[in-house]
Design a protein around this motif. Structure first.
Motif, mmCIF file in Angstrom:
data_model
loop_
_atom_site.group_PDB
_atom_site.id
_atom_site.type_symbol
_atom_site.label_atom_id
_atom_site.label_comp_id
_atom_site.label_asym_id
_atom_site.label_seq_id
_atom_site.Cartn_x
_atom_site.Cartn_y
_atom_site.Cartn_z
ATOM 1 N N PHE A 115 11.235 10.096 -0.931
ATOM 2 C CA PHE A 115 10.310 9.238 -0.199
ATOM 3 C C PHE A 115 10.620 9.351 1.289
ATOM 4 O O PHE A 115 11.774 9.490 1.673
ATOM 5 C CB PHE A 115 10.452 7.783 -0.648
ATOM 6 N N LEU A 116 9.577 9.293 2.099
ATOM 7 C CA LEU A 116 9.775 9.499 3.539
ATOM 8 C C LEU A 116 8.872 8.559 4.327
ATOM 9 O O LEU A 116 7.660 8.519 4.114
ATOM 10 C CB LEU A 116 9.450 10.958 3.885
ATOM 11 N N LEU A 117 9.473 7.795 5.224
ATOM 12 C CA LEU A 117 8.686 6.927 6.088
ATOM 13 C C LEU A 117 8.896 7.332 7.531
ATOM 14 O O LEU A 117 10.032 7.466 7.987
ATOM 15 C CB LEU A 117 9.124 5.467 5.926
ATOM 16 N N ARG A 120 0.833 -1.215 0.000
ATOM 17 C CA ARG A 120 0.000 0.000 0.000
ATOM 18 C C ARG A 120 0.859 1.252 0.000
ATOM 19 O O ARG A 120 0.560 2.232 -0.667
ATOM 20 C CB ARG A 120 -0.926 0.009 1.216
ATOM 21 N N VAL A 121 1.937 1.214 0.772
ATOM 22 C CA VAL A 121 2.806 2.389 0.828
ATOM 23 C C VAL A 121 3.395 2.675 -0.554
ATOM 24 O O VAL A 121 3.449 3.812 -1.005
ATOM 25 C CB VAL A 121 3.940 2.186 1.857
ATOM 26 N N LEU A 122 3.814 1.608 -1.231
ATOM 27 C CA LEU A 122 4.445 1.790 -2.535
ATOM 28 C C LEU A 122 3.429 2.235 -3.582
ATOM 29 O O LEU A 122 3.676 3.123 -4.378
ATOM 30 C CB LEU A 122 5.077 0.470 -2.983
ATOM 31 N N ARG A 123 2.274 1.605 -3.571
ATOM 32 C CA ARG A 123 1.326 1.774 -4.652
ATOM 33 C C ARG A 123 0.377 2.954 -4.413
ATOM 34 O O ARG A 123 0.225 3.825 -5.249
ATOM 35 C CB ARG A 123 0.537 0.482 -4.801
ATOM 36 N N ASP A 124 -0.228 2.979 -3.227
ATOM 37 C CA ASP A 124 -1.266 3.978 -2.994
ATOM 38 C C ASP A 124 -0.740 5.242 -2.313
ATOM 39 O O ASP A 124 -1.197 6.332 -2.579
ATOM 40 C CB ASP A 124 -2.387 3.391 -2.123
ATOM 41 N N LEU A 125 0.209 5.051 -1.389
ATOM 42 C CA LEU A 125 0.686 6.214 -0.646
ATOM 43 C C LEU A 125 1.924 6.822 -1.303
ATOM 44 O O LEU A 125 2.474 7.796 -0.816
ATOM 45 C CB LEU A 125 0.988 5.833 0.809
ATOM 46 N N ARG A 126 2.337 6.223 -2.380
ATOM 47 C CA ARG A 126 3.449 6.723 -3.182
ATOM 48 C C ARG A 126 4.696 7.056 -2.363
ATOM 49 O O ARG A 126 5.331 8.085 -2.534
ATOM 50 C CB ARG A 126 3.005 7.931 -4.001
ATOM 51 N N GLY A 127 4.985 6.149 -1.442
ATOM 52 C CA GLY A 127 6.261 6.232 -0.755
ATOM 53 C C GLY A 127 6.395 7.278 0.322
ATOM 54 O O GLY A 127 7.496 7.554 0.777
ATOM 55 N N ARG A 128 5.279 7.864 0.729
ATOM 56 C CA ARG A 128 5.352 8.793 1.860
ATOM 57 C C ARG A 128 4.288 8.394 2.857
ATOM 58 O O ARG A 128 3.098 8.507 2.580
ATOM 59 C CB ARG A 128 5.136 10.238 1.401
ATOM 60 N N ALA A 129 4.730 7.912 4.020
ATOM 61 C CA ALA A 129 3.739 7.356 4.927
ATOM 62 C C ALA A 129 4.201 7.352 6.372
ATOM 63 O O ALA A 129 5.396 7.374 6.661
ATOM 64 C CB ALA A 129 3.420 5.926 4.508
ATOM 65 N N ILE A 130 3.206 7.346 7.261
ATOM 66 C CA ILE A 130 3.467 7.053 8.664
ATOM 67 C C ILE A 130 3.119 5.589 8.880
ATOM 68 O O ILE A 130 2.004 5.178 8.599
ATOM 69 C CB ILE A 130 2.576 7.916 9.584
ATOM 70 N N LEU A 131 4.095 4.807 9.316
ATOM 71 C CA LEU A 131 3.811 3.416 9.652
ATOM 72 C C LEU A 131 3.574 3.374 11.151
ATOM 73 O O LEU A 131 4.498 3.581 11.934
ATOM 74 C CB LEU A 131 4.985 2.513 9.270
ATOM 75 N N ALA A 132 2.321 3.116 11.524
ATOM 76 C CA ALA A 132 1.961 3.303 12.934
ATOM 77 C C ALA A 132 1.473 2.015 13.577
ATOM 78 O O ALA A 132 0.633 2.039 14.467
ATOM 79 C CB ALA A 132 0.907 4.397 13.044
#
Lengths: 326, 576
Positions: free
Chosen positions: B212-214, B84-96
């Protein structure tokens, strides 16, 4: 353009069987490579290979440039590296036990001190999987050694009319926030310019012999340079007429993100003094730039391989598709 | 996007290396006659064709990274998250994800996938100093990502993939070096340290160039909804408007949202949270039992004497508004071991100007000194024999830890210590020793953070922290992702002491806590479970007249905390 396969379009169509996915394939691959580069086989058993590397290969497969610099400067004789490659967990375990046993016996025979016993380190084998260090190094080595070929179909029956082809294997990357790659193999017949798609799948299993370029280019009417240009044009043309909705979508997302950034930073400005404004505007510009780099769609054509080939004319009458001229 | 015929404008730019190829091919052909052995030319060509196709990054629907892993299989929720991060969130996400669900694995998968697809070359991973080596090791071993722990100011430009501590990165000369490079991917672990936009932590992360930022955190908001806005601003400035707009549209009170539906939807474009109770993972069961033990007569006498002293002193200090903190400490230490209590008592003697107080304390210290056999230690020795397997022993106190180490060694049990003060290297070393050679690890609370001991199935709580959160964190060291066997938690409960009541409170209620606080990490910072909790328990202990009354009041207290949590659960952002 004739097609060897029903349709190789640019839309995602995964390879039926991507190579090197099984231990058996990787075994075969490494074995063939090591033999081809002249490594000496020391041992072979179930899912396991042991080879001694010649110096030039050693330099390519082991990551120690400073060591080789030192060797060259001092003129030292070096022990050739031995690669111990296991292709399954079981083989790795089995061979590690053997290596330990053998090394221990040898060392005992030579006599070991207490300290040597404590710090005894037998050689170990490495497990070869996709993504393992050594396999990556072999890939790197092949990128140099296997990039070009000049070959002809191994024919003992004379009298066949030989036709010359130039084949290129290409990786096309469609990039936005994610990349998708497509593998293409195009070839052009050098006497009258017919372009064929999916060519490598057709020739990959054929026995080939090294050939002289002069011989292959003798009767061709198209120069190598022109041939490459024509193949390149074919590819560009195809890309321009392919479904580019992905790029449009990427642009759309990009536009939205840019607007969001602008809106956000503009909303900050009224509360700031001149100096702070400059800082905030600089930050906005940087963020805009980053978004562009990330999301702007682009296409990268990377030529991987090229080969000049001679093939008997009759072989190019392809199943179902009569060859035709453009 | 507007007109149909303007195809040229819409075509993305095309890069092409035909000229390079042409040049190299010409060179190859012209040198062929000098090449002596050409018999393998076609074979090598075939191998290279396979090699290229083996690494082809095809459709977006499959993760290449999965085929490049060795020795472990990521869980379905981790793969789905990476996807999902790669495809939908385009590499910017908070992994919580909640603690223990594998945020590191998710981040590793994403990094690996980007590397394989050639979208990331330079990556920077910022983590707490104590986790630098662990991250480096995990990325290298699990994902075979060639990354390096940052060592000095030159590391930044020496390597492509670097693991470093945020505290180092924000200091000069490192700061300039970090900001001066274009990073393709930046990962920040423990990103709740970025909840305040006025801190240097937040500012440097906001300034580091990145595509990209995680951001990894189990607690995207601890105390305030606005913390969430702050984090999201790092990822997508303006996604939730500026802070004023955000407050106006979404903030009802500090911890409750206006229009939670809308907010949740907006947030889901930048944040992914997996929770235990969603069934994203199932751990083997844990068994918690209390081990009752009876004090020896001299220990009993000491305990009672200390209680008397504490109650008198507590009343006096409460009235005089003096600090009761040392008393809480002493109360908890006397539950742990007389040895631990002695040290605090001696300190109190030194500081006190009150003669009678000093005399009482000196008497108590002498009583403590005269005790040579600790019932608790004897019990633990007996238990270790029965367990006959690896075991973690937790205590809150250094003194108790030292004493335990000494006693275990004297009884021929192999043991290593673990505590917060150890350097990174020593921590790793102790953990390795425990994993490979040693039966027992004696750890103090402060050392507990950041160690994963899923190879161990037994835990003895020599003494208990007085609040359920910290107990849960202890248990989480062994009862976590990757644990394949059932785990056993043994809580020592000394009869007729406050400890027995605490054990009961935590053990009976903890199951409820577990249920409610599936959101455990989310409330680590909650004041109600911090010092306040300790203080209230102490107050109840010191002011109850009978044992029954003490128990009733503790129960009521537990219920009250639970109820508050339930109420909040119903209105909070994450739960519905």
């Amino acid at each position: 353009m004739a097609r060897l396969k029903p349709s190789l379009v640019l839309s995602p169509r995964p390879m039926a069987n991507p190579p090197l996915r099984t231990p058996k394939e990787r075994f075969q691959f490494c074995d063939t490579y090591l033999q081809a580069v002249g490594a000496r086989e020391l041992r072979r058993s179930d899912a396991y290979l042991e080879y001694e590397l010649p110096i030039d290969v050693d330099k390519e497969l082991t990551d120690r440039p400073y060591f080789w610099l030192w060797v060259e400067q001092t003129g030292h004789q070096v022990e050739p590296t031995v690669l111990r490659l296991a292709f399954s967990e079981q083989a790795a375990q089995r061979e590690n036990e053997r290596l330990r046993r053998e090394a221990w016996t040898t060392a005992e025979a030579r006599g070991m001190s207490e300290v040597e016993r404590m710090f005894f380190r037998p050689p170990v084998c490495e497990l070869i999987t996709l993504g393992s260090f050594r396999l990556d190094k072999i890939f790197d080595s092949l990128a140099k050694r296997g990039r070009f070929a000049c070959v002809a179909y191994d024919t003992s029956t004379h009298g066949d009319h030989m036709v010359s082809w130039l084949m290129v294997n290409i990786m096309v990357s469609f990039q936005a926030a994610l990349t998708q790659q497509v593998y293409r193999s195009l070839a052009i017949r050098l006497d009258h310019g017919e372009v064929v798609d999916g060519f490598y799948d057709f020739v990959r299993r054929l026995p080939m012999q090294p050939a002289e370029p002069e011989q292959l280019l003798q009767r061709s009417r198209i120069s190598v340079s022109d041939a490459l240009l024509r193949l390149d044009n074919t590819l560009h043309h195809e890309i321009l007429h392919s479904d580019l909705s992905w790029a449009e979508e990427a642009r759309h997302n990009l536009q939205q993100e840019l607007e969001q950034i602008d809106l956000y930073y503009e909303s900050l400005l009224p509360d700031l003094d001149a100096e702070e404004r400059n800082l905030v505007q600089a930050e906005r510009d940087r963020k805009r730039q980053e978004v562009r780099q990330r999301s702007e769609p682009r296409i990268v054509i990377a030529y991987q391989q090229a080969a000049l080939m001679g093939l008997p004319e009759r072989m190019i009458h392809l199943p179902g598709t009569p060859s035709h001229k453009r | 996007m507007e007109s149909g015929w303007n195809v040229a404008v819409r075509t993305p730019p095309i890069q092409d290396d035909r000229e390079q190829l042409e040049h190299n091919l010409a060179e190859f052909l012209s040198h062929l006659h000098e090449t002596d052995n050409r018999s393998t030319e076609w074979i090598l060509f075939q191998l290279q064709a396979d090699a290229v196709r083996a690494r082809l990054a095809e459709g977006f629907d499959q993760l290449l990274a999965l085929e490049h892993l060795q020795g472990f299989t990521p869980l379905p929720h981790q793969v789905e998250t990476a996807h999902r991060v790669l495809r939908d969130l385009r590499g910017r996400a908070i992994l919580a994800d909640e603690v223990g669900l594998g945020k590191t694995i998710e981040a590793g998968l994403i990094l690996k996938e980007y590397l394989l697809r050639g979208l990331v070359r330079k990556a920077l991973i910022l983590v707490p100093a104590s986790l630098v080596l662990q991250w480096t090791r995990e990325l290298n071993e699990k994902f075979r990502i060639p990354c390096f722990a940052q060592r000095n100011e030159w590391t930044w430009s020496e390597h492509d993939i670097i693991v470093a501590s945020l505290d180092t990165a924000k200091r000069e000369p490192h700061r300039t070096a970090v900001l001066g490079q274009a990073w393709d991917l930046v990962i920040v672990d423990e990103a709740h340290k970025l909840k305040n936009p006025r801190t240097r932590n937040w500012q440097i992360v906001n300034q580091i160039p990145n595509k990209f930022l995680l951001l990894l955190t189990a607690t995207p908001m601890q105390n305030d909804l606005r913390e969430l806005h702050t984090l999201i601003t790092l990822l997508r400035p303006g996604h939730l408007g500026n802070s004023r707009e955000f407050a106006r549209s979404f903030v009802e009170s500090r911890r409750t949202a206006k229009r939670p539906e809308t907010l949740r939807e907006q947030v889901s474009n930048v944040l992914i949270r997996n929770r235990r109770r969603d069934g994203s993972t199932s751990l083997p069961p844990r068994h918690v039992r209390s081990v009752p033990l009876t004090l020896s007569p001299p220990e009993r006498a000491l305990y009672d004497a200390v209680q008397t002293f504490l109650r008198t002193e507590y009343r006096a200090r409460s009235e005089g508004r003096a600090s009761v903190l040392p008393l809480i400490t002493l109360q908890r230490e006397i539950c742990s071991s007389p040895y631990a209590a002695m040290i605090t008592m001696e300190r109190m003697i030194k500081r006190s100007k009150d003669d009678s107080l000093r005399k009482t304390l000196q008497k108590l210290t002498r009583m403590a000194e005269s005790i040579h056999t600790y019932t608790k230690v004897e019990t633990v020795l007996q238990m270790l024999k029965e367990i006959d397997d690896k075991c973690v022993v937790f205590t809150e106190y250094r003194a108790t830890q030292d004493f335990l180490l000494y006693m275990l060694k004297r009884h021929g049990i192999s043991v290593v210590p673990f505590r917060g003060g150890f350097g990174r290297g020593k921590k790793d070393w102790m953990k390795d020793l425990f994993a490979r050679k040693v039966q027992v690890l004696v750890a103090t609370e402060s050392g507990g953070e950041g160690i994963n001991l899923q190879f161990c199935h037994h835990m003895i709580n020599f003494d208990l922290p007085w609040n359920p959160m910290r107990l849960e964190q202890r248990i989480g060291r062994i009862h976590r992702l990757g644990q394949t066997e059932e785990v056993y938690i043994h809580n020592l409960a000394t009869e007729n002491t406050i400890e027995a009541h605490i054990v009961q409170l935590l053990q009976e209620k903890i199951r409820l806590f577990e249920m409610i606080i599936g959101e455990l990490d989310y409330i680590v910072g909650d004041h109600r479970l911090g010092e306040d909790f300790d203080r209230q328990v102490m107050d109840i202990a010191m002011t109850s007249d009978t044992d029954t009354q003490l128990q009733e009041r503790l129960n009521a207290f537990g219920d009250r905390v639970l109820q508050e949590w339930k109420r909040e659960e119903d209105t909070s952002l994450w739960h519905a």
